[in-house]
Design a protein around this motif. Sequence first.
Motif, PDB file in Angstrom:
ATOM      1  N   ILE A  82       0.835  -1.211   0.000  1.00  0.00           N
ATOM      2  CA  ILE A  82       0.000   0.000   0.000  1.00  0.00           C
ATOM      3  C   ILE A  82       0.871   1.263   0.000  1.00  0.00           C
ATOM      4  CG2 ILE A  82      -1.715   1.321   1.331  1.00  0.00           C
ATOM      5  CD1 ILE A  82      -2.939  -1.388   2.156  1.00  0.00           C
ATOM      6  N   GLU A  83       1.972   1.217   0.740  1.00  0.00           N
ATOM      7  CA  GLU A  83       2.859   2.389   0.802  1.00  0.00           C
ATOM      8  C   GLU A  83       3.391   2.740  -0.595  1.00  0.00           C
ATOM      9  OE1 GLU A  83       6.830   3.684   3.105  1.00  0.00           O
ATOM     10  OE2 GLU A  83       5.728   2.023   4.033  1.00  0.00           O
ATOM     11  N   LEU A  84       3.773   1.718  -1.327  1.00  0.00           N
ATOM     12  CA  LEU A  84       4.278   1.918  -2.688  1.00  0.00           C
ATOM     13  C   LEU A  84       3.150   2.439  -3.597  1.00  0.00           C
ATOM     14  CD1 LEU A  84       6.586   1.549  -4.770  1.00  0.00           C
ATOM     15  CD2 LEU A  84       5.838  -0.825  -5.052  1.00  0.00           C
ATOM     16  N   ALA A  85       1.960   1.860  -3.438  1.00  0.00           N
ATOM     17  CA  ALA A  85       0.812   2.272  -4.259  1.00  0.00           C
ATOM     18  C   ALA A  85       0.446   3.738  -4.015  1.00  0.00           C
ATOM     19  CB  ALA A  85      -0.389   1.380  -3.964  1.00  0.00           C
ATOM     20  N   MET A  86       0.704   4.232  -2.806  1.00  0.00           N
ATOM     21  CA  MET A  86       0.385   5.619  -2.460  1.00  0.00           C
ATOM     22  C   MET A  86       1.329   6.611  -3.140  1.00  0.00           C
ATOM     23  SD  MET A  86      -2.260   5.726  -0.441  1.00  0.00           S
ATOM     24  CE  MET A  86      -2.158   7.448   0.016  1.00  0.00           C
ATOM     25  N   LYS A  87       2.479   6.132  -3.605  1.00  0.00           N
ATOM     26  CA  LYS A  87       3.470   7.023  -4.225  1.00  0.00           C
ATOM     27  C   LYS A  87       2.941   7.551  -5.538  1.00  0.00           C
ATOM     28  CE  LYS A  87       7.933   5.794  -2.396  1.00  0.00           C
ATOM     29  NZ  LYS A  87       9.009   4.822  -2.533  1.00  0.00           N
ATOM     30  N   GLU A  88       3.006   8.889  -5.683  1.00  0.00           N
ATOM     31  CA  GLU A  88       2.521   9.508  -6.912  1.00  0.00           C
ATOM     32  C   GLU A  88       3.343   8.996  -8.099  1.00  0.00           C
ATOM     33  OE1 GLU A  88       0.906  13.882  -8.100  1.00  0.00           O
ATOM     34  OE2 GLU A  88       0.939  13.178  -6.045  1.00  0.00           O
ATOM     35  N   GLY A  89       2.655   8.569  -9.151  1.00  0.00           N
ATOM     36  CA  GLY A  89       3.337   8.070 -10.342  1.00  0.00           C
ATOM     37  C   GLY A  89       3.399   6.555 -10.396  1.00  0.00           C
ATOM     38  N   TYR A  90       3.185   5.893  -9.253  1.00  0.00           N
ATOM     39  CA  TYR A  90       3.207   4.428  -9.266  1.00  0.00           C
ATOM     40  C   TYR A  90       1.839   3.898  -9.659  1.00  0.00           C
ATOM     41  CZ  TYR A  90       3.648  -0.434  -7.880  1.00  0.00           C
ATOM     42  OH  TYR A  90       3.652  -1.798  -7.896  1.00  0.00           O
ATOM     43  N   SER A  91       1.803   2.993 -10.624  1.00  0.00           N
ATOM     44  CA  SER A  91       0.528   2.425 -11.059  1.00  0.00           C
ATOM     45  C   SER A  91       0.739   1.015 -11.595  1.00  0.00           C
ATOM     46  CB  SER A  91      -0.087   3.301 -12.153  1.00  0.00           C
ATOM     47  OG  SER A  91      -1.266   2.699 -12.646  1.00  0.00           O
ATOM     48  N   THR A  92      -0.262   0.165 -11.419  1.00  0.00           N
ATOM     49  CA  THR A  92      -0.213  -1.171 -12.007  1.00  0.00           C
ATOM     50  C   THR A  92      -1.281  -1.302 -13.089  1.00  0.00           C
ATOM     51  OG1 THR A  92      -1.711  -2.025 -10.310  1.00  0.00           O
ATOM     52  CG2 THR A  92       0.651  -2.252  -9.873  1.00  0.00           C
ATOM     53  N   ALA A  93      -1.800  -0.170 -13.549  1.00  0.00           N
ATOM     54  CA  ALA A  93      -2.881  -0.195 -14.551  1.00  0.00           C
ATOM     55  C   ALA A  93      -2.404  -0.791 -15.869  1.00  0.00           C
ATOM     56  CB  ALA A  93      -3.398   1.226 -14.777  1.00  0.00           C
TER      57      ALA A  93
END
Lengths: 138, 119
Positions: A82-93
């Motif tokens: 979750i911490e990584l997902a919260m980082k602006e610019g990080y996406s798994t889309a």
Amino acid sequence: MHFTYLITGGNFTHAGHASSQVKRILKQLNVNPVTIKRIVVALYEAEVNVVAHAYRGNIDVDIEPERVLVLITDEGPGIADIELAMKEGYSTASPKVREMGFGAGMGLSNMKKNSDKLIIQSQVGQGTHVELTTFLTQ
Amino acid sequence: MNVSQLVETLNLTIFSGSRGLNKPIAGGYTSDLLSDVMGNAEEGDVWITLQTHKNVMAIAQLKDLAAVVLVKGLKPDADTLVQSEAEGIPLLGTNEPAFDITGKLYKLIANDSGLTISL
């Protein structure tokens, strides 16, 4: 007051439908326009996340005089970090989702910026639960 | 300045949503990332983009934008048109790329509000 909306994963045609309904309700309740905007931005991002990543989900909106609480629960892949997902610019889309202009890795930070309290709980392989609280008392 | 005056001055195509042509314009925002617009555009902005799908109108409605301008001669999807009509938010088009039309819009808004542009 309590409202529930269903979201189908992968169906972008209805993305934003719940946000639009909630916006209308909050307007009718004479909630301050700036607060409405914040709630709507956060909710829209949550809605799009379910559409983009999960199989299905539901949104529960609970409106009390002092706060609006939105619960978004989905069945889906969950978020491993979750911490990584919260980082602006990080996406798994997926590339398809990115082509539409989603998946820029800004959704979760928009949710954080536009809510007073954000709680994210997730179980990989099962789904994600998000709680967005916005206080209405000035 | 309202949307109708913008259409006339910049020679824009009106695809749909002409019910909203009298909306006043407060500013503009140019972006193709939907979350960027969601997070940063302001009420009354004209949104300049190359995205043509229906979600564009959902964002325009949620953010109370004045109008959407599609660049480079792009045409909106059929359901985007329907949504624009339903919301009464003008969906407009230009053959110019985003940079050029943004520059013109910026100049118009600046002139309109009596600002002197110094670059």
